[in-house]
Design an enzyme around this catalytic site. Structure first.
Site, PDB file in Angstrom:
ATOM      1  N   ARG A  71       0.453  -4.951  12.618  1.00  0.00           N
ATOM      2  CA  ARG A  71      -0.315  -4.469  13.707  1.00  0.00           C
ATOM      3  C   ARG A  71      -0.743  -5.316  14.770  1.00  0.00           C
ATOM      4  O   ARG A  71      -0.925  -4.711  15.878  1.00  0.00           O
ATOM      5  CB  ARG A  71      -1.857  -3.992  12.923  1.00  0.00           C
ATOM      6  N   ARG A 120       0.839  -1.119  -0.096  1.00  0.00           N
ATOM      7  CA  ARG A 120       0.004  -0.071   0.072  1.00  0.00           C
ATOM      8  C   ARG A 120       0.948   1.228   0.093  1.00  0.00           C
ATOM      9  O   ARG A 120       1.920   1.388   0.775  1.00  0.00           O
ATOM     10  CB  ARG A 120      -0.825  -0.147   1.174  1.00  0.00           C
ATOM     11  N   SER A 160     -10.933  -6.133  10.060  1.00  0.00           N
ATOM     12  CA  SER A 160     -12.330  -5.704   9.409  1.00  0.00           C
ATOM     13  C   SER A 160     -13.066  -6.677   8.615  1.00  0.00           C
ATOM     14  O   SER A 160     -12.153  -7.601   8.129  1.00  0.00           O
ATOM     15  CB  SER A 160     -12.153  -4.502   8.627  1.00  0.00           C
ATOM     16  N   ARG A 200       1.789   1.446  10.260  1.00  0.00           N
ATOM     17  CA  ARG A 200       1.432   1.650   9.005  1.00  0.00           C
ATOM     18  C   ARG A 200       2.486   1.684   8.059  1.00  0.00           C
ATOM     19  O   ARG A 200       3.361   2.501   8.227  1.00  0.00           O
ATOM     20  CB  ARG A 200       0.733   3.190   8.886  1.00  0.00           C
ATOM     21  N   GLU A 221      -7.355   0.025  14.685  1.00  0.00           N
ATOM     22  CA  GLU A 221      -8.069  -0.915  13.800  1.00  0.00           C
ATOM     23  C   GLU A 221      -6.958  -2.203  13.528  1.00  0.00           C
ATOM     24  O   GLU A 221      -5.743  -2.061  13.209  1.00  0.00           O
ATOM     25  CB  GLU A 221      -8.325  -0.501  12.371  1.00  0.00           C
TER      26      GLU A 221
END
Length: 425
Positions: free
Chosen positions: A388, A261, A351, A276, A348
């Site tokens: 994460r 990403r 999800s 991140r 987060e």
């Protein structure tokens, strides 16, 4: 994409969905207009072709005087058919282009608003009181350095910012997490999959990642291939252009892949450590189900995520994501956010999204139920985004001396190790 028939029958519902997403409502009217031109030009083309065929039957039987007139009409019809065909193709292309820009219909129970307008549905676990334990918690990067587990300095030297090395027990911890996550998914009936990291444009577009999310995607211009940001993309495209049998549903896959990403728009956010990053590994659940079963499957995916985070002994909450933060493909999305002690907030970790028929229509995936062939529903759910999850484990299970207690579920995958010990300097 959504069903054009639904758009024609209930445009106000589509307008309301666009408004809830914070997207362009005028797109709905533009699409209705293009669809009307597409259908009327199609009717016009069919009428002209029918007349052309009828004329072809009359000409051989006509007298010499009639034939001259009919041949003149045939020449004009030929030009008219060609023009009508071009008009139909142009209207169809415009309709498809506008349709691909339209997001999925938001579920009516989704909270309306932006990123901060979510609704907390439940909380799990107990947040540790480090003051009562007599020491200040260290953040994951400091712990990772103490354990010899994380090296961001050399990651930046080799690849740039937001890259990292997992070393020693850090690498072993990743492998333990992946194996434990896949073991849980396999026990739940998912087929484990190792998926491609590079996909063609139609796969990326079909899953909805070349619209508003395209700024976060890496593209290889020379090969016209995309690096995936999640194995949701190859798992969704796995059955592209196929018709599946209804008695084979549900189909459930658990994909493990590297993810890439660009993190566009995140300048200055989470720059410390590995929360991140540009490249990470992830275990993703993906389901193909009958459309009427999608909401129940969504709850099942959420329960598997909760089971996973509970097994890691992490305090977390479940939120119902607001309409403006859904992403184009999702009709509804739940996030599980773990408590990060040094940030003093939930972040987060997983999800799960119900994409209803949105992706299957774009990817031409259908199900045969008796004599009926129709689109099916697709859903996805992150089980373990590795970096994460490492952040949450290190910070929540740290001890005063810098060691980290290993959750029981991971110990069999770490040779029975109960504690990650600091390395000698």
């Amino acid at each position: 994409m959504i069903d054009l028939r639904l758009l024609r029958e209930d445009p106000d519902r589509v307008r309301a969905s666009q408004r809830a997403r914070g997207e362009d409502v005028a797109l709905v009217d533009s699409l209705l207009s293009a669809d009307e031109r597409r259908r009327s030009s199609g009717v016009r083309f069919d009428e002209l072709r029918a007349e052309q065929k009828q004329l072809g039957k009359l000409i051989p039987k006509a007298t010499a005087e009639e034939k001259a007139e009919l041949l003149g009409r045939a020449e004009q019809l030929k030009a008219d058919v060609k023009a009508a065909d071009a008009e139909r193709d142009a209207a169809d292309a415009e309709t498809q282009e506008l349709l691909l820009r339209l997001g999925n219909l938001v579920h009516p129970d989704v909270p309306v608003g932006g990123e901060e307008d979510f609704v907390t549905l439940e909380t799990h676990g107990t947040i540790r009181d480090f003051d009562a334990e007599g020491f200040a918690p260290k953040d994951h990067l400091e712990l990772g350095q103490i354990l010899g587990a994380i090296d961001v300095e050399r990651g930046a030297k080799v690849s740039g910012s937001r890259f990292y090395f997992l070393t020693g027990v850090g690498a072993l911890l990743e492998l333990a997490l992946v194996n434990a996550a896949l073991a849980q998914a396999t026990a739940a009936g998912f087929t484990p999959m190792l998926t491609p990291a590079l996909v063609r444009p139609q796969s990326m577009a079909g899953t909805g990642f070349l619209g508003q999310a395209s700024q976060d995607v890496y593209h290889l211009d020379k090969d016209d291939l995309y690096l995936v940001g999640t194995s949701e993309v190859p798992l969704a495209a796995y059955h592209m252009d196929e018709i599946l049998d209804a008695d084979k549903l549900p189909l459930r896959y658990a994909g493990f892949s590297p993810c890439f990403r660009r993190e566009a728009g995140s300048h200055g956010k989470d720059t410390r450590g590995i929360f991140r990053v540009h490249q990470f590994d992830k275990v993703e659940m993906f389901s193909y189900v009958a459309p009427e079963d999608s909401q129940a499957e969504h709850q099942r995916l959420l329960e598997w995520e909760k089971q996973w985070l509970t097994s890691l002994e992490l305090p977390f909450r479940v939120i119902d994501v607001a309409s403006g933060d859904l992403g184009a493909s999702a009709a509804r999305k739940y996030d599980c956010e773990a408590w990060i002690p040094t940030q003093g907030k939930y972040r987060e970790l997983t999800s799960t999204s119900d994409c209803t028929e949105f992706q299957s229509r774009r990817l031409a995936i259908r199900v045969r139920d008796g004599k009926q062939v129709k689109p099916l529903a697709t859903l996805n759910g992150t089980l373990c985004a590795v970096p994460r999850t490492i952040v949450a484990i290190l910070e929540n299970h740290q001890q005063a001396d810098g060691s980290v207690r290993v959750p029981e579920v991971l110990r069999p995958y770490l040779g029975g190790r109960e504690v990650l010990e600091p390395v000698a300097k």
